[in-house]
Every structure is written in C-alpha cells, then in structure tokens.
Design a protein around this motif. Structure first.
Motif, PDB file in Angstrom:
ATOM      1  N   GLU A 572       1.297  -1.095  -0.214  1.00 19.50           N
ATOM      2  CA  GLU A 572      -0.038   0.373  -0.179  1.00 19.50           C
ATOM      3  C   GLU A 572       0.826   1.342  -0.020  1.00 19.50           C
ATOM      4  N   ILE A 573       2.232   1.303   0.891  1.00 27.72           N
ATOM      5  CA  ILE A 573       2.657   2.426   0.832  1.00 27.72           C
ATOM      6  C   ILE A 573       3.913   3.087   0.262  1.00 27.72           C
ATOM      7  N   ASP A 574       4.386   1.169  -0.118  1.00 26.65           N
ATOM      8  CA  ASP A 574       6.093   2.207  -0.248  1.00 26.65           C
ATOM      9  C   ASP A 574       6.130   2.518  -1.540  1.00 26.65           C
ATOM     10  N   ARG A 575       7.484   3.409  -1.609  1.00 22.91           N
ATOM     11  CA  ARG A 575       7.215   4.188  -2.302  1.00 22.91           C
ATOM     12  C   ARG A 575       6.063   4.869  -3.042  1.00 22.91           C
ATOM     13  N   ALA A 576       4.755   5.341  -2.011  1.00 25.64           N
ATOM     14  CA  ALA A 576       4.370   6.550  -2.269  1.00 25.64           C
ATOM     15  C   ALA A 576       4.838   7.433  -2.541  1.00 25.64           C
ATOM     16  N   ASP A 577       4.793   8.290  -3.723  1.00 30.42           N
ATOM     17  CA  ASP A 577       4.858   9.594  -4.321  1.00 30.42           C
ATOM     18  C   ASP A 577       4.572  10.376  -2.528  1.00 30.42           C
ATOM     19  N   ALA A 578       3.266  10.717  -1.959  1.00 31.84           N
ATOM     20  CA  ALA A 578       2.746  11.545  -0.992  1.00 31.84           C
ATOM     21  C   ALA A 578       1.592  10.725  -0.328  1.00 31.84           C
ATOM     22  N   ALA A 579       2.411  10.986   1.110  1.00 26.63           N
ATOM     23  CA  ALA A 579       1.316  10.632   2.070  1.00 26.63           C
ATOM     24  C   ALA A 579       1.043  11.690   3.383  1.00 26.63           C
ATOM     25  N   GLU A 580      -0.197  12.209   3.495  1.00 29.58           N
ATOM     26  CA  GLU A 580      -1.076  13.240   3.982  1.00 29.58           C
ATOM     27  C   GLU A 580      -2.107  12.861   4.624  1.00 29.58           C
ATOM     28  N   LEU A 581      -1.414  12.847   6.300  1.00 26.90           N
ATOM     29  CA  LEU A 581      -2.510  12.071   7.528  1.00 26.90           C
ATOM     30  C   LEU A 581      -3.862  13.768   7.382  1.00 26.90           C
ATOM     31  N   LEU A 582      -4.577  13.263   6.152  1.00 32.56           N
ATOM     32  CA  LEU A 582      -5.814  14.410   7.010  1.00 32.56           C
ATOM     33  C   LEU A 582      -6.666  14.624   8.184  1.00 32.56           C
ATOM     34  N   LEU A 583      -6.587  13.223   8.702  1.00 30.02           N
ATOM     35  CA  LEU A 583      -6.653  13.357  10.153  1.00 30.02           C
ATOM     36  C   LEU A 583      -6.938  13.087  11.291  1.00 30.02           C
ATOM     37  N   ASP A 584      -7.017  13.529  12.574  1.00 25.73           N
ATOM     38  CA  ASP A 584      -5.235  13.244  13.414  1.00 25.73           C
ATOM     39  C   ASP A 584      -6.371  13.165  14.607  1.00 25.73           C
ATOM     40  N   GLY A 585      -7.291  13.208  14.760  1.00 25.00           N
ATOM     41  CA  GLY A 585      -8.529  13.157  15.189  1.00 25.00           C
ATOM     42  C   GLY A 585      -8.084  11.321  16.566  1.00 25.00           C
ATOM     43  N   ASP A 586      -9.450  10.527  17.094  1.00 27.20           N
ATOM     44  CA  ASP A 586      -9.838   9.657  17.301  1.00 27.20           C
ATOM     45  C   ASP A 586      -9.701   8.708  15.653  1.00 27.20           C
ATOM     46  N   ILE A 587     -10.064   9.105  14.983  1.00 26.56           N
ATOM     47  CA  ILE A 587     -10.056   8.346  13.452  1.00 26.56           C
ATOM     48  C   ILE A 587      -8.719   9.359  13.343  1.00 26.56           C
ATOM     49  N   LYS A 588      -7.960   8.614  12.056  1.00 30.40           N
ATOM     50  CA  LYS A 588      -7.197   8.894  11.821  1.00 30.40           C
ATOM     51  C   LYS A 588      -7.094   8.334   9.871  1.00 30.40           C
ATOM     52  N   LEU A 589      -6.360   9.714   8.924  1.00 32.02           N
ATOM     53  CA  LEU A 589      -6.389   9.426   7.627  1.00 32.02           C
ATOM     54  C   LEU A 589      -5.884   9.607   7.056  1.00 32.02           C
ATOM     55  N   LEU A 590      -5.194   8.561   6.650  1.00 28.46           N
ATOM     56  CA  LEU A 590      -4.434   8.777   6.090  1.00 28.46           C
ATOM     57  C   LEU A 590      -3.987   9.118   4.136  1.00 28.46           C
ATOM     58  N   ARG A 591      -3.941   9.420   3.364  1.00 26.14           N
ATOM     59  CA  ARG A 591      -3.970   9.670   1.970  1.00 26.14           C
ATOM     60  C   ARG A 591      -2.601   9.300   1.226  1.00 26.14           C
ATOM     61  N   LEU A 592      -2.692   8.537   0.278  1.00 23.60           N
ATOM     62  CA  LEU A 592      -1.469   8.253  -0.379  1.00 23.60           C
ATOM     63  C   LEU A 592      -1.364   8.847  -2.026  1.00 23.60           C
ATOM     64  N   ARG A 593      -0.269   9.030  -2.271  1.00 27.94           N
ATOM     65  CA  ARG A 593      -0.795   8.828  -3.870  1.00 27.94           C
ATOM     66  C   ARG A 593       0.515   8.888  -4.281  1.00 27.94           C
TER      67      ARG A 593
END
Length: 961
Positions: A572-593
């Motif tokens: 899922e994440i190896d060699r991703a160009d970018a990773a952005e943590l969109l939500l950092d509360g009790d629920i975490k949401l990470l977007r990978l491009r």
C-alpha cells in the motif's frame, strides 16, 4: 497450542515419552524442527538417507553460521544433566563445540569441544549451572571451516548418557509452500504434513489427520496408518486460501479413540508478489535467525545488522586483518557498530592514557581499515547503536560521541560511506548536544522511537498504542531536529513484543498486527522519513516471555498476523510519492498518492475503538483489510485495524469516509473527581460541525447550556453538597433535537487515613498495617516483570507492607520492605535503578492517557543512604533535583533482611495537591529490587510508574478523615 518455552518457564510439565527432556522430533525425521542458523540467507536443511537414527539428519555448514535449536528447557540449579547427540564430519575441518545458551542473557553452559570423524559416533557433555530456573537451548558452534551432520539429540538428568530415546510417541511437522510460509499469488497454498510414528502401536490406529483454519470454512480430514519407526508425508491443496490474507491453520492427529496424539500450528500468509528490493524501498528489518531470503517476499528492502569487530580486525596493536563482512545477498545492507567504542570494551592499546575511552587518533587507524573494507558493500553506517544509552554512564558521553563522529566522518566519506546517528527515541540533551557540536559529521538521523510499555500480554496489562507511548512525540521531535540541521531522517529501530503463549489467531496477535500497520502509516506521513527498520524478524526475547519477532518459533518458523500486515503495508505505501494525514483525531485518515493513483488508510485509534460502518462507498473503492483480504463493501467498517481503500474518481472515497465519520454520535465524555463533591467533565466534540445544546446529570447537575466547537473540547465543573455518586449518566441534548446519554462509572478511590505523627522516627505504623491506607504485596503475582524465569524465592526475596497517611502538613509513606539482599550503588538522581521506593502523584487526577507527566504531576524516589530526589515536579520546579524539605528515616537490618522507610513529604513539595479531607488524586508506588547481576524487579501499587510514565494508570486515592 502453547509455545514450548513458556510452558517450561512456567513450570508446566512437558510430558516426555522417553527420558529425553528435549521435546518434539529430536532426530529430524519430520524436518528441521526448531533448528536454524544464527544468521543465514537460506534455511538450514535436513539430509535424507544419512542418519544415526532413522532416515534423516541435520546438516550444518560453518561457512554459513553456527546453528541452534529453540528447544528451551529450564534446568535446576546445582543439578547434573547430560546432553548427548550423534554427529559425523562431511568435509572441511574436524572440530565443533556444543553448549546450552541462555534464552535471555546468551551465557553458555557446558561448552565442550569435540573432534568428529567421517563415521557416525555418539558424543556427550555434562551440564551444570549455579543459576536457578535457567532456560537454555542447544547450540552447535563450529570451530573453523567444517560441514557436519547431527542427529538424535538428547537431554537427560544425571551425569551419564543413556541410549537415545525419542521425546514423543508421534511427531508432525507441517509446512506450506513458500519460504517463511509466505505464498505469492496466484500460487495455490499447499500444506504438507510430515509425520513420524515413534511408538504408537497398531491397536491405536488408524489415525485421523485434521486440518482447519479458524474463522473460515476451510477443513480437511484424512485417515491413515503408519508403522512404528516410519515416516509419511500428506499433502493438501487449499484453493480456498488462494486470496491475500492471513490463514492461522491448525493441524491435529487423533488416534482411533479420538484422543489427540499430536497437534501443531501451521499459519501461513498469502500476498501478491513484490518487485526486487529497491534503494527507494521504505521497509527494513533487523537481522535475526530468520533466513534472509524470506524478507523480500514481504516487501523488505533493507537488512539492519550489528557487529563489534575492532579486536577481530586488530588483534594486536597495529596488526590489521581482513574481516569477512557479508552483506545480505538479496537486500541492501544497513550495518551497525554495536559497542566498539564503549569504555571498558575498547582494546587497551586503543585507549587514551589513563582512561577506558577510545583515543581518537588510535581509533582512526582502526576506522581506516573498517571503512576501507566496507566500501562498496553499504551506503551508510549506523555509528554506534543507541549511543545515548550505550554511553549513558559517562558524564561527557555526548562530547565523547561527538569527538568520535568528527574522527570518523572524513574517513567514511573518503570511502563513499555516510554516517547515521542511531539514538534511542528518548528526548534528551545528548542528541541536541551532539547535533550542536558535530552536526557536520552526521549525514542521517535515525532514532528508535519505540512506544512504551510495548509488550502485548495475555493478562491484559497496559501496552501503549502507536498514537501514545511517545512514538508520535518522538517522531515530531526528531523530525524537527532533522529539518533544523538539514539531515536525512529514518527510523533506525521500532517494534512491539508479543507474549509467546498467545495463539496465532488470538485478538492480541491481531492487535499486534494492527499496531504494526498503524506505526508504518504514521511514519510514512512524515515527508522527511525515508525508511523504517522493524525489530525484528524472528523471536528475540526481552523482559521474559515476550518476543519481538513477527515470526515465531513453534515447531518450526511460523508467521504471526504481523507478517501479513507488514506485507500489505508494503504493497500500500512503499514508494508512495506522497502521504498526507488528513484526520488526526480519534479516527486517523491517511491519503497516499502514487502517480495518478490515490488510496486511503483509515483506522480508529480511540482507547475503546468502536465500529464505524462505511455504507456509502463508491464503486471501485475495493476495501481491503490490513492483510490484503478483500472486504465486502457492505461489511466495510473503521476499526482499530487500518482499512485500505482505492479511489478512482477524485474525492468520492474521501467524501464517503467523512460522511461516515461524521455520522457517529458527536460527543464523548471523560469524567474525573477533584474532591468527593467536585467533579470535572470533559465534553469532546469529534464531529466536523460546532455543537450547541445542554448538559445535565440527573440528581447531580441541573440542565446547563453548553457549546463545543468542532474537533475540540470543553470542561464543565460540577460541585455538590454531597459526594458525587460512583455511577451516573451524562445527558446531552443538541439544538437539533438529538439526545445522547453517556454512562459514567468512576473507580472507587483508595482511602488514605489522616495520621497523628508526632515523631516520624518512632511512629508505630506496624500496628496499623491491617487498617485503612495499608498495602501488602507478598506473592509472585505482585512481582514485575511477570516473567516466571526471573527468580523469586518468596516474600523474603521481595515483599512489602506499607502504610500511606496524611495530615495538613505532610503526605506520609511508612514501609517495611523485605529483601534478602540490599543493593544501590547508583547516584542520587538514579537511585530508582537500585533498591528504593518511588511515588508518583497526579495532583488534579486529570490524566488523559498520555504517556507523560502533566504540569500538575510529580514523582519522588527514596533510598537508603541517598538524598530524596524529585524527578518531576509542576512548572515552578521543572528541573529534577534533590527534594529539599523531605524528612526521611531509612534503616536496614541485615539480620532480618528488612529495610524500613519512614517518609514525610511536605505540603510545599506536593503543590498543587491540597492536603484536606476529600481531596482525590492519582497515586502510584514502585518498590524496586535490583540485586547485582540480576534483572531489576519491582512491585507496584498502581501502574504507569515503573517503566514509561502514564499517570492515567495510577490508582485513584482520596484523603480520608
């Protein structure tokens, strides 16, 4: 299915069919069993048609490494044992050595050399130790270049070897195609069960072989007969398990009466194949006894391994030898210097005059040879593993390390090698001092930001999740340092340990996998973080029956769920160009491009994760579990285990996720007492909209208007004439008409009585030890770490009777600690490392679960012949220092083996704690015992004080009349 080592450590009898105390198939008729090379690219192997007993033997090639078997056995102190085995030389030299090696301390027992011949012969050595409860495993240590074979290993009590007997009447050894039991799609998993009948007679047959995978409908069954002394192989194709996922298969053999003859775990992982390892790969692994060829199968690119070679490369001053550095054949190498320059381990000729520290000029000669021989084999060197801890006993440790870096850097760069500073994850002046003074000599900052506590146990004790336990804080701190000084940044070491008795399919094993994936995702959200090294591949005990490896030795090398989680995270994440943590509360949401592809990882990091259903996912979201298993869209949910999703049309998956998250009840409530009649409520709004409404507690708080902005919290103060009830409900009503009811249950506080202490030294506290405020701990269940291999002979070895009390001027600790050996040679500020008492206080009783002290918390240590020490105090006294004003009388009686503590902590050192009736606060006590040469042990009243600090785990206490 219990792991053998835990069984023997815990004193659970392991039934021996014969007189052989080693378990399982000790003459390798079914396979390699628990044997492996210490370090190797490929697995160790058996040889058929050449054996001293039966048909098979184990072949060991010293050119690869030495070999050992994880057949742990707890031998008794001062008792004679004998190990015997058959062996023969195949090629090369003729000398080997055998020893039993301690599981935790690596000390050798019974080291004996043998000269082999080309014919099978029986060899034996005597084993005896003066250490109680020592858990040991067998190891064969080649002396020089030799290929040899071993067979029929036996451990027995007594000073003479008897003829070899099998350890069990029936043996099985299951294996799955794919190294490390990792199968790559589209290959179909095939389970082979090797069986050997050592002693089940025909009247107990036919046998029934059953194969199953808990949580699935996969089942197989076969009836068979097997003559005594014969082997058989039965194979099963498991087409239903061809999709990515984790499959905790189990194998069981029953006799004709339905009784279990033998069972074994046989878990395996199915994942998509990986391209060859890349220098841009994100994932690395600490070296272990796991065959290195397994690691690329789960997406690992780098292998970290350590060495200590100064004395090997320079056995005499100025006489240098070539060292056989062997980078892993299929992986990029991350080498680490271990304790090369630790005072006391530096060669005498390499030290400064009159010192045990390395002389930079002499060390430079060694470094020249080292870096020359490493040229072309690695791109960087981890220069001393955790130097802040390795050199912690040196007052000038940072300056010494900086001096060595300045010496090493120009030599390393001459040979094209960069230097990595692999400090521990602790925040300390050490790292900043080194960066200030020697930043020009450091190319890469590689901290080890472990969580703590980091042991996942079957008894449910607290273990910090990735979002707590200092991992997140350490990542922020060290990434900022890397940016400030313009350094590359990677995680040099990270991991969790799992109690080895926990079954492969247990919830704790799946939590272990979920937390691994969450750490990977959080780490990848830092743009500076270039790589992560997980600790470790296989086994590696620490602090008792806890293993760091994501594979476990259990009748072979078996993958835990974390192996599947690691493989899928790499996809899922190896060699991703970018990773952005969109939500950092009790629920975490990470977007990978990655190029034009967008995907998401989402999970719930709350203390008690709830299931949030995802009912509106768009087509093509392809939800998949942390193991890569496809999840039906109507069953997709946010849980503590990350869920991965793909997005084909921009923003569609993100919008669906946000809608689902915002559909939860918007408010959560946390409550704590300041006094019996003084309550604090924290109302948190976790939605994406502001909330307005009312709050009420029937019989306690009248309806009150409340407004809580989005993603924030408000505190409500409640004071009543009577005591706050232990259980109540917080009722919240929004302006939109929606109502919510949050039940609250407050823990019953420990009552601390008011005492009349006119003379601290003569106060009779013993007569009050059965009344209020008394604490008695004198059984093994009170001992930590909870490791049965740590010796404890009874209350005289460590126990205590303690009385807590107070008056308007002091908080009192009276304690009678029994310990047959009192030791504390530490300086005042580190007295907690020896025999001592610690107390932690959360004055406002408001700890929120973070693994750190707050502005109202304090901690003290008291020890015989040491100044009382205040390690943490509110902001007005931020610096740890002597606790001036504490009165203490600490006495020791060697005759009774008792240390008596009489402590009075004055009010001024406890502020803001109010010494008055009804005050509620958090408190924890730790009774330390650190006998020389032994692991530190302790007993605690309340948690969160002995290891990392977590005041939320303190006991709730109230000052009573």
């Amino acid at each position: 299915m219990k792991q053998l080592l835990l069984s023997v450590v815990a004193g659970i009898a392991v039934a021996a069919w014969g007189n052989n105390l080693f378990p399982e198939d000790t003459d390798f008729e079914t396979g390699t069993q628990n044997f492996r090379y210490y370090r190797s690219a490929e697995p160790i192997r058996t040889v058929s048609g050449d054996a001293a007993s039966g048909n098979s033997s184990l072949e060991i090639d010293s050119a690869v490494s030495w070999a050992h078997g994880r057949w742990g056995y707890a031998i008794r102190k001062d008792t004679d044992y004998t190990v015997s085995f058959s062996a023969r030389r195949v090629s090369g030299g003729d000398t080997i050595a055998f020893a039993l090696i301690g599981v935790l301390d690596w000390k050798q027992v019974g080291f004996t050399q043998f000269r082999l011949t080309d014919e099978w012969r029986r060899y034996r050595c005597r084993i005896r130790t003066d250490r109680a409860g020592t858990v040991l495993y067998p190891a064969f240590l080649p002396q020089g270049e030799i290929v040899f074979r071993i067979d029929a290993i036996q451990l027995e009590e007594g000073s003479e070897a008897t003829p070899y007997r099998h350890s069990e009447a029936f043996s099985i050894f299951p294996s799955v195609n794919g190294a490390g039991s990792v199968v790559h799609t589209p290959e179909i998993p095939r389970l082979a069960v090797n069986a050997f009948n050592a002693g089940v007679p025909p009247e107990g047959q036919p046998f029934t072989l059953r194969v199953g995978v808990p949580g699935t409908e996969i089942r197989r069954e076969r009836s068979f007969r097997l003559e005594k002394g014969k082997t058989a192989v039965m194979e099963f194709e498991l087409a239903e398990a061809a999709e990515p996922g984790y499959y905790p298969a189990e194998v069981e053999v029953l006799d004709n009466a339905g009784r279990t003859v033998k069972s074994s775990a046989a878990p395996f992982v199915v994942t998509a194949p990986f391209p060859p390892p890349s220098r841009k790969g994100f994932f690395g692994m600490q070296d272990s006894s796991l065959p290195q060829s397994v690691l690329p199968r789960i997406g690992v690119s780098y292998l970290r391994s350590g060495f200590t070679v100064w004395k090997a490369m320079e056995p005499r001053e100025g006489e240098f030898r070539e060292y056989a550095f062997q980078p892993p054949p299929e992986l990029f190498w991350h080498p680490t210097i271990q304790s090369e320059f630790t005072p006391g381990r530096v060669p005498a000729w390499g030290c400064k005059p009159g010192s045990t520290q390395a002389d930079p000029a002499k060390a430079a000669l060694f470094m020249e040879q080292l870096f020359r021989q490493l040229r072309g084999k690695t791109e960087f060197l981890d220069f001393i593993n955790e130097p802040d801890l390795e050199l912690r006993n040196m007052p000038d440790g940072a300056e010494y390390y900086g001096e060595l870096l300045k010496t090493a850097a120009p030599i390393a760069r001459k040979y094209g090698i960069r230097l990595l500073a692999g400090v521990s994850g602790n925040r300390s002046d050490f790292t900043e001092k080194v960066l200030t003074e020697a930043h020009g000599s450091i190319d890469i900052l590689g901290p080890h930001p472990y969580c703590s506590p980091r042991s996942i146990a079957a008894d449910g004790r607290y273990c910090a999740p990735p979002e707590q336990g200092e991992f997140a804080g350490s990542m922020r701190y060290h990434s900022e340092l890397a940016r400030k000084y313009g350094k590359e940044f990677l995680i040099g070491e990270l991991g969790y340990s799992l109690e080895e008795s926990i079954p492969f399919h247990a919830p704790e094993a799946h939590r272990h996998a979920a937390w691994l994936a969450r750490m990977f995702l959080i780490a990848r959200s830092y743009p500076e973080c270039r790589r992560l090294v997980w600790f470790t591949g296989l086994d590696r005990w620490e602090g008792g029956p806890f293993l760091y490896g994501i594979w476990r030795t259990e009748n072979g090398i078996r993958p835990l769920p974390a192996v599947a989680a690691c493989a899928q995270a790499a996809h899922e994440i190896d060699r991703a160009d970018a990773a952005e943590l969109l939500l950092d509360g009790d629920i975490k949401l990470l977007r990978l491009r990655r190029g034009n592809h967008t995907s998401y990882a989402v999970w719930d990091s709350g203390g008690k994760p709830e299931k949030t259903a995802l009912r509106e996912l768009p087509a093509g979201a392809a939800p998949r579990s942390i193991y890569g298993t496809a999840v039906r869209p109507d069953e997709a949910a946010i849980t503590e285990a990350p869920l991965y999703l793909s997005e084909n049309a921009a923003g569609t998956v993100l919008a669906a996720l946000l809608r689902a998250i915002d559909s939860r009840p918007p408010l959560t409530v946390r409550a704590w007492l300041r006094e019996r009649n003084h309550l604090k409520l924290e109302v948190k709004n976790r939605s994406f909209s502001d909330w307005k409404g009312t709050v009420a507690i029937p019989g306690v708080l009248q309806t009150t208007i409340l407004a809580v902005p989005r993603q924030s919290a408000e505190t409500v103060t409640v004071k009543t004439a009577a005591a706050i009830p232990a259980a109540f409900a917080v009722e919240l009503a929004g302006e939109n008409g929606k109502e919510y009811r949050n039940p609250v249950e407050l823990p019953a506080p420990f009552e601390i009585p008011k005492l009349a202490v006119s003379d601290l030294e003569k106060f009779d506290f013993v007569s009050k030890l059965n009344g209020p405020g008394s604490i008695v701990q004198q059984t093994r269940e009170h001992l930590f770490p909870p490791d049965p291999s740590i010796p404890w002979s009874g209350p005289a070895d460590l126990s205590h009777r303690t009385l807590l009390g107070w008056d308007e001027e002091n908080l009192y600790i009276f304690s009678e600690v029994r310990d047959d050996m009192h030791r504390n040679r530490n300086p005042d500020h580190a007295a907690w490392r020896g025999d001592s008492i610690q107390i932690g206080i959360d004055s406002h009783n408001d700890a929120d679960g973070r693994n750190s002290y707050g502005s109202d918390d304090t901690e003290f240590t008291f020890a015989l012949n040491k100044k009382p020490w205040n390690h943490h105090a509110p902001p007005t006294r931020r610096t740890p220092a002597e606790a001036s004003g504490v009165r203490q009388f600490i006495t020791r009686s060697e005759e009774s083996g008792t240390t008596v503590y009489r402590i009075a902590i004055p009010r001024k050192l406890l502020a803001p704690l109010k010494l008055k009736p009804g005050t509620v606060f958090g408190a924890a006590l730790c009774f330390n015992d650190a006998d020389e040469g032994k692991v530190r042990r302790y007993m605690t009243f309340g948690g969160g004080i002995a290891d990392r600090k977590c005041p939320a785990l303190f006991r709730k206490a109230v000052l009573a009349e």
